[in-house]
Design a protein around this motif. Structure first.
Motif, PDB file in Angstrom:
ATOM      1  N   VAL A 185      63.917  63.288  24.515  1.00  0.00           N
ATOM      2  CA  VAL A 185      64.692  62.057  24.393  1.00  0.00           C
ATOM      3  C   VAL A 185      66.053  62.303  25.039  1.00  0.00           C
ATOM      4  O   VAL A 185      66.673  63.349  24.840  1.00  0.00           O
ATOM      5  N   HIS A 186      66.505  61.333  25.821  1.00  0.00           N
ATOM      6  CA  HIS A 186      67.819  61.407  26.452  1.00  0.00           C
ATOM      7  C   HIS A 186      68.557  60.107  26.159  1.00  0.00           C
ATOM      8  O   HIS A 186      68.060  59.025  26.474  1.00  0.00           O
ATOM      9  N   ILE A 187      69.707  60.219  25.515  1.00  0.00           N
ATOM     10  CA  ILE A 187      70.515  59.052  25.148  1.00  0.00           C
ATOM     11  C   ILE A 187      71.823  59.105  25.918  1.00  0.00           C
ATOM     12  O   ILE A 187      72.532  60.125  25.901  1.00  0.00           O
ATOM     13  N   VAL A 188      72.151  57.989  26.586  1.00  0.00           N
ATOM     14  CA  VAL A 188      73.359  57.914  27.411  1.00  0.00           C
ATOM     15  C   VAL A 188      74.151  56.680  27.018  1.00  0.00           C
ATOM     16  O   VAL A 188      73.580  55.614  26.753  1.00  0.00           O
ATOM     17  N   GLY A 189      75.446  56.815  26.960  1.00  0.00           N
ATOM     18  CA  GLY A 189      76.323  55.696  26.671  1.00  0.00           C
ATOM     19  C   GLY A 189      77.758  56.145  26.774  1.00  0.00           C
ATOM     20  O   GLY A 189      78.052  57.279  27.174  1.00  0.00           O
ATOM     21  N   GLY A 191      80.814  57.909  26.038  1.00  0.00           N
ATOM     22  CA  GLY A 191      81.096  59.088  25.225  1.00  0.00           C
ATOM     23  C   GLY A 191      79.853  59.773  24.713  1.00  0.00           C
ATOM     24  O   GLY A 191      79.948  60.642  23.828  1.00  0.00           O
ATOM     25  N   THR A 192      78.685  59.426  25.231  1.00  0.00           N
ATOM     26  CA  THR A 192      77.425  59.966  24.745  1.00  0.00           C
ATOM     27  C   THR A 192      76.536  60.417  25.897  1.00  0.00           C
ATOM     28  O   THR A 192      76.293  59.655  26.842  1.00  0.00           O
ATOM     29  N   ASP A 193      76.091  61.647  25.829  1.00  0.00           N
ATOM     30  CA  ASP A 193      75.091  62.181  26.764  1.00  0.00           C
ATOM     31  C   ASP A 193      74.406  63.329  26.022  1.00  0.00           C
ATOM     32  O   ASP A 193      74.917  64.442  25.983  1.00  0.00           O
ATOM     33  N   ILE A 194      73.262  63.004  25.408  1.00  0.00           N
ATOM     34  CA  ILE A 194      72.639  63.959  24.501  1.00  0.00           C
ATOM     35  C   ILE A 194      71.137  64.013  24.752  1.00  0.00           C
ATOM     36  O   ILE A 194      70.506  62.993  25.060  1.00  0.00           O
ATOM     37  N   THR A 195      70.560  65.197  24.632  1.00  0.00           N
ATOM     38  CA  THR A 195      69.123  65.381  24.786  1.00  0.00           C
ATOM     39  C   THR A 195      68.575  66.154  23.597  1.00  0.00           C
ATOM     40  O   THR A 195      69.273  66.978  22.990  1.00  0.00           O
ATOM     41  N   PHE A 196      67.309  65.888  23.277  1.00  0.00           N
ATOM     42  CA  PHE A 196      66.627  66.630  22.221  1.00  0.00           C
ATOM     43  C   PHE A 196      65.132  66.362  22.321  1.00  0.00           C
ATOM     44  O   PHE A 196      64.689  65.407  22.976  1.00  0.00           O
ATOM     45  N   SER A 197      64.357  67.196  21.655  1.00  0.00           N
ATOM     46  CA  SER A 197      62.904  67.047  21.652  1.00  0.00           C
ATOM     47  C   SER A 197      62.429  66.457  20.329  1.00  0.00           C
ATOM     48  O   SER A 197      62.975  66.783  19.263  1.00  0.00           O
ATOM     49  N   ILE A 198      61.410  65.593  20.415  1.00  0.00           N
ATOM     50  CA  ILE A 198      60.729  65.102  19.207  1.00  0.00           C
ATOM     51  C   ILE A 198      59.244  65.462  19.277  1.00  0.00           C
ATOM     52  O   ILE A 198      58.426  64.872  18.577  1.00  0.00           O
ATOM     53  N   LYS A 199      58.912  66.424  20.100  1.00  0.00           N
ATOM     54  CA  LYS A 199      57.519  66.805  20.310  1.00  0.00           C
ATOM     55  C   LYS A 199      56.871  67.264  19.003  1.00  0.00           C
ATOM     56  O   LYS A 199      57.405  68.107  18.287  1.00  0.00           O
ATOM     57  N   GLY A 200      55.735  66.667  18.687  1.00  0.00           N
ATOM     58  CA  GLY A 200      54.986  67.058  17.501  1.00  0.00           C
ATOM     59  C   GLY A 200      55.504  66.494  16.193  1.00  0.00           C
ATOM     60  O   GLY A 200      54.931  66.755  15.132  1.00  0.00           O
ATOM     61  N   MET A 201      56.559  65.685  16.249  1.00  0.00           N
ATOM     62  CA  MET A 201      57.128  65.120  15.030  1.00  0.00           C
ATOM     63  C   MET A 201      56.495  63.768  14.717  1.00  0.00           C
ATOM     64  O   MET A 201      56.320  62.945  15.616  1.00  0.00           O
ATOM     65  N   LYS A 342      71.637  53.564  27.184  1.00  0.00           N
ATOM     66  CA  LYS A 342      70.256  53.734  27.604  1.00  0.00           C
ATOM     67  C   LYS A 342      69.568  54.823  26.780  1.00  0.00           C
ATOM     68  O   LYS A 342      70.210  55.797  26.376  1.00  0.00           O
ATOM     69  N   ILE A 343      68.269  54.630  26.555  1.00  0.00           N
ATOM     70  CA  ILE A 343      67.444  55.652  25.914  1.00  0.00           C
ATOM     71  C   ILE A 343      66.232  55.907  26.794  1.00  0.00           C
ATOM     72  O   ILE A 343      65.515  54.971  27.185  1.00  0.00           O
ATOM     73  N   TYR A 344      66.016  57.177  27.108  1.00  0.00           N
ATOM     74  CA  TYR A 344      64.883  57.611  27.910  1.00  0.00           C
ATOM     75  C   TYR A 344      63.925  58.443  27.064  1.00  0.00           C
ATOM     76  O   TYR A 344      64.362  59.267  26.249  1.00  0.00           O
ATOM     77  N   PHE A 345      62.626  58.240  27.264  1.00  0.00           N
ATOM     78  CA  PHE A 345      61.590  59.134  26.748  1.00  0.00           C
ATOM     79  C   PHE A 345      60.953  59.822  27.953  1.00  0.00           C
ATOM     80  O   PHE A 345      60.362  59.153  28.825  1.00  0.00           O
ATOM     81  N   ASP A 346      61.077  61.136  28.006  1.00  0.00           N
ATOM     82  CA  ASP A 346      60.485  61.911  29.103  1.00  0.00           C
ATOM     83  C   ASP A 346      60.826  61.293  30.459  1.00  0.00           C
ATOM     84  O   ASP A 346      59.955  61.057  31.319  1.00  0.00           O
ATOM     85  N   ASP A 353      70.754  48.695  26.910  1.00  0.00           N
ATOM     86  CA  ASP A 353      71.697  47.774  26.251  1.00  0.00           C
ATOM     87  C   ASP A 353      71.079  47.128  25.013  1.00  0.00           C
ATOM     88  O   ASP A 353      71.247  45.938  24.741  1.00  0.00           O
ATOM     89  N   GLY A 354      70.333  47.925  24.263  1.00  0.00           N
ATOM     90  CA  GLY A 354      69.789  47.488  22.986  1.00  0.00           C
ATOM     91  C   GLY A 354      68.482  46.738  23.058  1.00  0.00           C
ATOM     92  O   GLY A 354      67.917  46.394  22.012  1.00  0.00           O
ATOM     93  N   LEU A 355      67.951  46.481  24.260  1.00  0.00           N
ATOM     94  CA  LEU A 355      66.697  45.750  24.415  1.00  0.00           C
ATOM     95  C   LEU A 355      65.638  46.649  25.049  1.00  0.00           C
ATOM     96  O   LEU A 355      65.906  47.367  26.020  1.00  0.00           O
ATOM     97  N   PHE A 356      64.427  46.606  24.488  1.00  0.00           N
ATOM     98  CA  PHE A 356      63.325  47.365  25.070  1.00  0.00           C
ATOM     99  C   PHE A 356      62.900  46.702  26.370  1.00  0.00           C
ATOM    100  O   PHE A 356      62.750  45.474  26.450  1.00  0.00           O
ATOM    101  N   ILE A 357      62.662  47.509  27.402  1.00  0.00           N
ATOM    102  CA  ILE A 357      62.333  46.966  28.720  1.00  0.00           C
ATOM    103  C   ILE A 357      60.914  47.292  29.152  1.00  0.00           C
ATOM    104  O   ILE A 357      60.463  46.772  30.180  1.00  0.00           O
ATOM    105  N   VAL A 358      60.198  48.137  28.407  1.00  0.00           N
ATOM    106  CA  VAL A 358      58.798  48.425  28.731  1.00  0.00           C
ATOM    107  C   VAL A 358      57.924  47.414  27.989  1.00  0.00           C
ATOM    108  O   VAL A 358      58.213  47.020  26.854  1.00  0.00           O
ATOM    109  N   ASP A 359      56.844  47.002  28.621  1.00  0.00           N
ATOM    110  CA  ASP A 359      56.061  45.873  28.124  1.00  0.00           C
ATOM    111  C   ASP A 359      55.542  46.077  26.704  1.00  0.00           C
ATOM    112  O   ASP A 359      55.559  45.138  25.894  1.00  0.00           O
ATOM    113  N   ASP A 360      55.083  47.283  26.366  1.00  0.00           N
ATOM    114  CA  ASP A 360      54.456  47.490  25.058  1.00  0.00           C
ATOM    115  C   ASP A 360      55.456  47.457  23.914  1.00  0.00           C
ATOM    116  O   ASP A 360      55.058  47.326  22.746  1.00  0.00           O
ATOM    117  N   LEU A 361      56.762  47.554  24.226  1.00  0.00           N
ATOM    118  CA  LEU A 361      57.775  47.560  23.166  1.00  0.00           C
ATOM    119  C   LEU A 361      58.586  46.272  23.094  1.00  0.00           C
ATOM    120  O   LEU A 361      59.396  46.106  22.180  1.00  0.00           O
TER     121      LEU A 361
END
Length: 370
Positions: A185-189, A191-201, A342-346, A353-361
């Motif tokens: 997961v990569h979160i950008v905004g 004052g924010t630039d952070i990465t972490f894994s949620i693999k297997g959670m 922005k929030i990125y998965f892989d 900007d707070g709205l999901f942009i991929v069709d399934d979400l």
């Protein structure tokens, strides 16, 4: 009795905690909300449940904590734990007349309260062992926090609390699937630039069963995977103190630098124990009716277009093994009104900007949940 309390009580008993015949329910009332507690007792009896009631006052709690000792806190936990162990369900109505009532209790006393009273009863027993739901009760203090008239806030409150949670629950399935298949997961905004894994959670839906109001899907980061900086743009009250502009820097999962308008107090809280400097929860806020902060975490953590990234204890159903007496939901709103983000998965952008942009979400965007 306000008919909206009857509707809310029915939903709490039959949907949120799904109380069954013969099950014991503890109703814990803090300050205000007597009418809702009365409706809950009536509804519990209708389904054949066995209700119990305890009434607390935050002003009196402050008096107790001002002179509290470790032994006193442990004894309080001992007898409340004995009762909680026998409960099948728990509903808390928190109608505090002053959200800053505990602000002048010494930090060391609040640490004892959290570690030796609240954690054994709630973190160790109530959360993992009962069907539970926690909610606020609309009053003048909450209306002031929301900058609304009392009548307007009551209308807002019941709209938020009595929405169609079944519809929300079904829409969350796509996000659960996305989260459980993601690694980084990569979160950008700002004052924010952070990465972490949620693999297997695991990813867990919250659609009216544990909190009212509700609307979030949470997981936890792999404990040592968090790197970067996150800056929260939502004021938060913890142990009676209002914190603003909290910024946390992480290295290999640990908070190595923390600043805010109360940097000293912030770091004392994060030094409560080893786990307080690691993250126990990452969650998306999804309630379409909640769009602004009001310094009440049960509302703020559900803000549509927000996320919370929580120092402290992980939940057992999304367990990254982090343990702490602290569980502090800190909220970052990423709607365009609050600076975007922005929030990125892989490396795939899923929310902007707070709205999901991929069709399934897109089913989780506000216009599709109201």
């Amino acid at each position: 009795m306000d008919n909206r309390n009857l509707i809310l009580a029915h939903n709490l008993i039959n949907y949120s905690v799904r109380l069954k015949k013969g099950e014991k329910l503890l109703i814990e009332l803090i300050d205000e909300g007597m009418e809702l507690a009365q409706a809950l007792i009536q509804e519990a009896y209708k389904v054949g449940g066995i209700p119990f009631l305890t009434i607390k006052n935050l002003r009196m709690q402050r008096e107790l904590l001002l002179g509290a000792t470790k032994e006193q806190m442990e004894f309080c936990a001992e007898y409340e734990s004995l009762r909680m162990k026998h409960m099948d369900a728990y509903i808390a109505i928190r109608g505090s007349e002053n959200v800053s009532q505990l602000s002048d209790v010494p930090v060391k006393n609040m640490e004892m309260y959290s570690k030796y009273w609240m954690k054994p009863v709630h973190s160790d027993i109530r959360v993992p062992k009962t069907k539970w739901c926690v909610l606020r009760y609309p009053n003048g203090a909450m209306a002031q926090l929301a900058n609304m008239s009392s009548d307007a806030f009551c209308d807002f409150y019941y709209n938020v609390c009595n929405l169609d949670y079944n519809k929300m629950n079904d829409a969350m399935d796509a996000l659960v699937k996305r989260m459980e298949n993601a690694n980084m997961v990569h979160i950008v905004g700002e004052g924010t630039d952070i990465t972490f894994s949620i693999k297997g959670m695991p990813a867990v839906k919250c659609a009216g069963d544990c909190n009212i109001p509700d609307g979030e899907v949470y997981t936890a980061p792999v404990k040592n995977s968090v790197n970067g900086v996150i800056s929260y743009n939502t004021p938060t009250i913890y142990q009676g103190t209002t914190f603003e502009n909290i910024s946390l820097i992480f290295e290999q999962g640990k908070i190595v630098k923390a600043t805010s308008n109360h940097t000293d107090i912030l770091n004392k809280i994060l030094d409560t124990d080893e786990g307080a400097r690691y993250i126990g929860e990452f969650s998306f806020g999804l309630n379409p009716y909640i769009t602004f902060p009001m310094k009440d975490i049960l509302f703020d953590e559900k803000i549509s277009g927000s996320l919370h990234f929580t120092p402290g204890c992980a939940y057992e159903d999304a367990d990254n093994t982090n343990r702490s007496a602290v569980h502090w939901d800190l909220v970052l709103i990423q709607t365009s009104e609050y600076g975007g983000g922005k929030i990125y998965f892989d490396n795939e952008l899923i929310r902007k900007d707070g709205l999901f942009i991929v069709d399934d979400l897109k089913c989780l965007n506000p216009e599709n949940l109201k």
